[in-house]
Write a protein that holds these residues in place. Structure first.
Motif, PDB file in Angstrom:
ATOM      1  N   VAL A 123      -7.571  -2.043  54.829  1.00 10.30           N
ATOM      2  CA  VAL A 123      -7.741  -1.364  53.491  1.00 10.30           C
ATOM      3  C   VAL A 123      -8.058  -1.883  52.843  1.00 10.30           C
ATOM      4  CG1 VAL A 123      -5.880  -1.941  51.727  1.00 10.30           C
ATOM      5  CG2 VAL A 123      -5.199  -1.127  53.788  1.00 10.30           C
ATOM      6  N   ALA A 124      -8.522  -3.072  52.905  1.00  5.22           N
ATOM      7  CA  ALA A 124      -9.909  -3.632  51.869  1.00  5.22           C
ATOM      8  C   ALA A 124     -10.991  -2.902  51.986  1.00  5.22           C
ATOM      9  CB  ALA A 124      -9.907  -5.281  52.977  1.00  5.22           C
ATOM     10  N   THR A 125     -11.862  -2.218  53.191  1.00  3.74           N
ATOM     11  CA  THR A 125     -13.011  -1.693  53.221  1.00  3.74           C
ATOM     12  C   THR A 125     -12.746  -0.231  52.885  1.00  3.74           C
ATOM     13  OG1 THR A 125     -13.402  -2.798  55.610  1.00  3.74           O
ATOM     14  CG2 THR A 125     -14.554   0.101  55.017  1.00  3.74           C
ATOM     15  N   VAL A 126     -11.435   0.251  52.831  1.00  2.00           N
ATOM     16  CA  VAL A 126     -11.172   1.470  51.971  1.00  2.00           C
ATOM     17  C   VAL A 126     -11.365   1.443  50.495  1.00  2.00           C
ATOM     18  CG1 VAL A 126      -8.933   3.866  51.833  1.00  2.00           C
ATOM     19  CG2 VAL A 126      -9.792   2.403  54.169  1.00  2.00           C
ATOM     20  N   VAL A 127     -10.480   0.300  50.084  1.00  2.00           N
ATOM     21  CA  VAL A 127     -10.617   0.487  48.651  1.00  2.00           C
ATOM     22  C   VAL A 127     -12.238   0.122  48.239  1.00  2.00           C
ATOM     23  CG1 VAL A 127     -10.137  -1.356  47.331  1.00  2.00           C
ATOM     24  CG2 VAL A 127      -8.475  -0.564  48.495  1.00  2.00           C
ATOM     25  N   PHE A 128     -12.873  -0.923  48.376  1.00  2.00           N
ATOM     26  CA  PHE A 128     -14.411  -1.225  48.625  1.00  2.00           C
ATOM     27  C   PHE A 128     -14.872  -0.035  48.598  1.00  2.00           C
ATOM     28  CE2 PHE A 128     -13.095  -5.515  48.833  1.00  2.00           C
ATOM     29  CZ  PHE A 128     -13.371  -5.880  47.993  1.00  2.00           C
ATOM     30  N   VAL A 129     -14.723   0.875  49.652  1.00  2.00           N
ATOM     31  CA  VAL A 129     -16.009   2.711  49.669  1.00  2.00           C
ATOM     32  C   VAL A 129     -15.161   3.673  48.743  1.00  2.00           C
ATOM     33  CG1 VAL A 129     -15.976   3.977  51.422  1.00  2.00           C
ATOM     34  CG2 VAL A 129     -16.151   2.052  52.205  1.00  2.00           C
ATOM     35  N   SER A 130     -13.840   3.365  48.151  1.00  2.00           N
ATOM     36  CA  SER A 130     -13.199   3.633  47.689  1.00  2.00           C
ATOM     37  C   SER A 130     -13.510   4.282  46.025  1.00  2.00           C
ATOM     38  CB  SER A 130     -11.514   4.210  47.730  1.00  2.00           C
ATOM     39  OG  SER A 130     -11.894   4.384  49.177  1.00  2.00           O
ATOM     40  N   LEU A 131     -13.822   2.708  45.335  1.00  2.00           N
ATOM     41  CA  LEU A 131     -13.643   2.436  44.294  1.00  2.00           C
ATOM     42  C   LEU A 131     -15.130   3.288  43.411  1.00  2.00           C
ATOM     43  CD1 LEU A 131     -12.951  -1.381  43.870  1.00  2.00           C
ATOM     44  CD2 LEU A 131     -11.399   0.406  42.971  1.00  2.00           C
ATOM     45  N   PRO A 132     -16.436   3.206  43.712  1.00  2.00           N
ATOM     46  CA  PRO A 132     -17.512   3.856  43.371  1.00  2.00           C
ATOM     47  C   PRO A 132     -16.674   6.030  42.859  1.00  2.00           C
ATOM     48  CG  PRO A 132     -18.558   2.598  45.067  1.00  2.00           C
ATOM     49  CD  PRO A 132     -16.738   2.803  45.115  1.00  2.00           C
ATOM     50  N   PHE A 133     -16.127   5.797  43.523  1.00  2.00           N
ATOM     51  CA  PHE A 133     -16.077   7.397  43.397  1.00  2.00           C
ATOM     52  C   PHE A 133     -14.856   7.540  43.187  1.00  2.00           C
ATOM     53  CE2 PHE A 133     -17.521   6.829  47.709  1.00  2.00           C
ATOM     54  CZ  PHE A 133     -19.267   7.543  47.711  1.00  2.00           C
ATOM     55  N   LEU A 134     -13.880   6.558  42.386  1.00  2.00           N
ATOM     56  CA  LEU A 134     -12.375   6.659  41.403  1.00  2.00           C
ATOM     57  C   LEU A 134     -12.667   6.744  40.280  1.00  2.00           C
ATOM     58  CD1 LEU A 134     -10.266   4.981  44.441  1.00  2.00           C
ATOM     59  CD2 LEU A 134     -10.843   7.659  43.443  1.00  2.00           C
ATOM     60  N   PHE A 135     -14.204   5.374  39.982  1.00  2.00           N
ATOM     61  CA  PHE A 135     -13.829   4.785  38.795  1.00  2.00           C
ATOM     62  C   PHE A 135     -15.734   4.244  38.666  1.00  2.00           C
ATOM     63  CE2 PHE A 135     -10.117   2.528  40.656  1.00  2.00           C
ATOM     64  CZ  PHE A 135      -9.561   2.724  39.223  1.00  2.00           C
TER      65      PHE A 135
END
Length: 344
Positions: A25-37
């Motif tokens: 979950v942490a990996t998915v969150v950190f990879v996704s963050l720059p594309f979401l915000f």
């Protein structure tokens, strides 16, 4: 004395599976963050996550509430920019200089503040931070006063990566330090030193009777907390290429206390969750209403009343892990409010 064991490596099939799910979950969150915000926003999230992790080492594991940690954050940020302006245009040496300034300040302020405990300790740390804030305002020739300082343009290339250019490259650079801090703090709190620190948090008098030099343990924790806060401050200066007096003020210190409590005091994941929630919710609310501080304050009150173990503590309970070591009564004692509760 019952030191918290929630940071120990998980055991058993269920524990290992839960740990893997959390890492995924942490990996998915950190990879996704720059594309979401926006890249600026996620950079702030990581910086304040590092800041909150450093603060939590003192509050969560040492049991001492500081209201003046903005001092180490701001001193490092200003130290970085001033070094670049007046000494040399070497970005990473400047950041190291800023961190050293924060560490030296934490040695002096920590040694003096630890003459008292609890709410008195908190007030002394606040007083030191306010002193730094007003010195910064008055020393306009060096600090720029209310106008702050702009960081000179520098080349911060590390091979193909240039964190000074901002954007995704800064995010990767900052994420590296976040991971290093997380593992470093985890190592510290699970070490004999960390166990002793938690024992002091639970009952300092008993720890002294057992032969612990409690003041020395707490001072080391204070300095280590100042070091991590200084790292966050240097990264902040790099992200914004600007430093202003608001980095030192009470609101900055208050923000980091709120982030830590929202996430979960005395847990490794709590400050991360708290920083994510606080920064992202603040930004989202600010887009819709100018009353966002009021709504955020109501959210903070609701978390403290209904989930005093913090949001990460709720997740731990849902996963069947050990309950977070801080409960509402413990928080009240730390901030000197338990007597008021008994009077009520």
């Amino acid at each position: 004395m019952t030191p918290d064991t929630s940071t120990r490596a998980p055991t058993g099939i269920r524990g290992v599976t839960t740990a893997r799910i959390k890492w995924l979950v942490a990996t998915v969150v950190f990879v996704s963050l720059p594309f979401l915000f926006s890249e600026l926003l996620v950079g702030q999230v990581l910086i304040f996550a590092i800041f909150a992790m450093g603060y939590n080492l003192l509050l969560g594991y040492g049991g001492e509430p500081s209201f003046g940690h903005a001092a180490y954050f701001g001193l490092s940020a200003y130290g970085t920019v001033l070094f670049l302006q007046y000494v040399a245009r070497s970005l990473y040496v400047a950041m190291l200089f800023g961190i050293v300034v924060a560490v030296l300040a934490s040695v002096v302020f920590g040694w003096l503040s630890l003459r008292r405990r609890g709410l008195y300790f908190a007030m002394i740390t606040l007083a030191f931070a306010q002193m730094i804030f007003y010195i910064n305002l008055q020393w306009t020739d060096v600090t720029g006063g209310n106008n702050g300082l702009i960081m000179p343009n520098v080349d911060g290339s590390i091979g193909p990566l240039d964190p000074a250019s901002g954007g995704l490259e800064f995010y990767v650079f900052c994420l590296f330090f976040l991971v290093v801090c997380w593992f470093g703090i985890r190592r510290v709190v699970n070490s004999p030193f960390g166990r002793s620190l938690q024992a002091i948090r639970e009952n300092e008098v008993r720890a002294e009777n057992l032969g612990y030099n409690t003041e020395r343990y707490l001072l080391i924790a204070f300095v280590f907390s100042g070091l991590v806060s200084g790292l966050a401050g240097a990264l902040y200066a790099l992200l914004f290429s600007f430093v202003g007096p608001e980095l030192y003020n009470f609101f900055m210190s208050g923000d980091i206390v709120i982030m830590t409590i929202i996430g979960g005091v005395g847990t490794l994941g709590g400050p991360l969750v708290g920083a994510f929630v606080y920064v992202l919710i603040s930004d989202l609310l600010a887009e819709f209403t100018s009353l966002w501080p009021l709504l955020l304050g109501a959210f903070f009150v609701a978390v403290v009343i209904y989930t005093p173990q913090g949001l990460y503590g709720v997740v731990q309970e849902l996963l069947g892990e050990r309950e977070a070591s801080f409960d509402r009564q413990r928080l009240l004692e730390l901030f000197g409010l338990d007597e008021l509760q008994r009077e009520d």
